[in-house]
Design an enzyme around this catalytic site. Sequence first.
Site, PDB file in Angstrom:
ATOM      1  N   GLU A  61       0.822  -1.210   0.000  1.00  0.00           N
ATOM      2  CA  GLU A  61       0.000   0.000   0.000  1.00  0.00           C
ATOM      3  C   GLU A  61       0.857   1.261   0.000  1.00  0.00           C
ATOM      4  OE1 GLU A  61      -3.079   0.452  -0.575  1.00  0.00           O
ATOM      5  OE2 GLU A  61      -3.495  -1.681  -0.725  1.00  0.00           O
ATOM      6  N   TYR A 144      -6.874   6.406   4.038  1.00  0.00           N
ATOM      7  CA  TYR A 144      -6.904   5.416   2.964  1.00  0.00           C
ATOM      8  C   TYR A 144      -6.096   4.170   3.336  1.00  0.00           C
ATOM      9  CZ  TYR A 144      -5.568   2.653  -0.934  1.00  0.00           C
ATOM     10  OH  TYR A 144      -5.315   1.554  -1.709  1.00  0.00           O
ATOM     11  N   ASP A 162      -9.470   4.775  -3.369  1.00  0.00           N
ATOM     12  CA  ASP A 162      -8.309   5.283  -4.086  1.00  0.00           C
ATOM     13  C   ASP A 162      -8.787   5.888  -5.400  1.00  0.00           C
ATOM     14  OD1 ASP A 162      -8.765   3.146  -5.842  1.00  0.00           O
ATOM     15  OD2 ASP A 162      -6.626   2.725  -6.064  1.00  0.00           O
ATOM     16  N   CYS A 217     -12.052   0.350 -16.227  1.00  0.00           N
ATOM     17  CA  CYS A 217     -12.592   1.713 -16.128  1.00  0.00           C
ATOM     18  C   CYS A 217     -11.438   2.696 -15.921  1.00  0.00           C
ATOM     19  CB  CYS A 217     -13.595   1.779 -14.977  1.00  0.00           C
ATOM     20  SG  CYS A 217     -14.615   3.270 -14.971  1.00  0.00           S
ATOM     21  N   CYS A 224     -15.242  -0.095 -21.987  1.00  0.00           N
ATOM     22  CA  CYS A 224     -16.630  -0.281 -21.558  1.00  0.00           C
ATOM     23  C   CYS A 224     -17.226  -1.583 -22.098  1.00  0.00           C
ATOM     24  CB  CYS A 224     -17.482   0.908 -22.002  1.00  0.00           C
ATOM     25  SG  CYS A 224     -16.991   2.485 -21.250  1.00  0.00           S
ATOM     26  N   CYS A 227     -16.683  -4.259 -19.600  1.00  0.00           N
ATOM     27  CA  CYS A 227     -17.040  -3.948 -18.212  1.00  0.00           C
ATOM     28  C   CYS A 227     -18.243  -4.773 -17.771  1.00  0.00           C
ATOM     29  CB  CYS A 227     -17.348  -2.463 -18.078  1.00  0.00           C
ATOM     30  SG  CYS A 227     -17.836  -1.983 -16.404  1.00  0.00           S
TER      31      CYS A 227
END
Length: 316
Positions: A61, A144, A162, A217, A224, A227
């Site tokens: 992270e 976060y 995020d 995305c 798309c 997706c």
Amino acid sequence: MTAPTTPTPAPAQTDDTSDAPTGRAPGGALHGPVIAWFDEHARDLPWRRPEAGPWGVMVSEFMLQQTPVNRVLPVYEQWLIRWPRPADLAKEPPGEAVRAWGRLGYPRRALRLHGAAVAITERHGGDVPTEHAQLLALPGIGEYTAAAVASFAYGQRHPVLDTNVRRVLARAVTGTQYPPNATTAAERRLARELLPEDERTASRWAAASMELGALICTAKNESCHRCPISAQCAWQLAGKPEHDGPPRRGQTYAGTDRQVRGRLLAVLREAVTPVPQSILDRVWDEPVQRARALDALVSDGLVEPLPGGLYRLPLT
């Protein structure tokens, strides 16, 4: 910035919900398709594997903030070979963390990760804490990162926002091409509202929505047609209207103080003894900018000045 496939069990934790849901339609229609897509298409990344453990998740992270996966992978693997536990890193001078950080960029993250390792060793017996509040209390850990570690390492129920997740929610739910430049209270409320009630599902949703933003995305050239929620996507259904908010901030590097700082640090990382000012002066021709960059590195604790015009990575 995604979850291990088998999170370590831990006590349930939830974020403060003083901002109540606004009555927006629940995200149940999104959860199933996105998680199913993730189960089939998730990348096999080392921090997602069970053996990574909470420390491996935390290291990832820190490294993945503003840095692509392909640049992180080799540094991450070497880091955990050298420092497989927080206590191993805590025993080293902070300058060694900066040295091992290499060219990942934003090297203050290395100092913060070292500081977190020291705190984990001193306060928690060397184990990454399970509670969100304890994670948030560690140096260098913001909202976060605390939520991401609690969710991805311990399978807890927290909204993890995020850039990728924010973009997915902006398009799929609010119908805008991009989220605001900075995270807003409205985005946090929406993320909490869309969070599945079941802890394991919530953790999977956090990882899956993040992966969807990273692979499908995307900020540019979104896919798309691939997706799993294109039929429900508010932005798609609205005809994919162009962004009409504030201009998107681009990041320049060439000629900036960041570039000068990077070159100065590169010399210091390679050195085994303190470096004289005369060597650092060769890094950048413009003396005012070079001096400003060096002063900033000293101010940030990334470089330690010594008598006689010598410099080194910090020992304390």
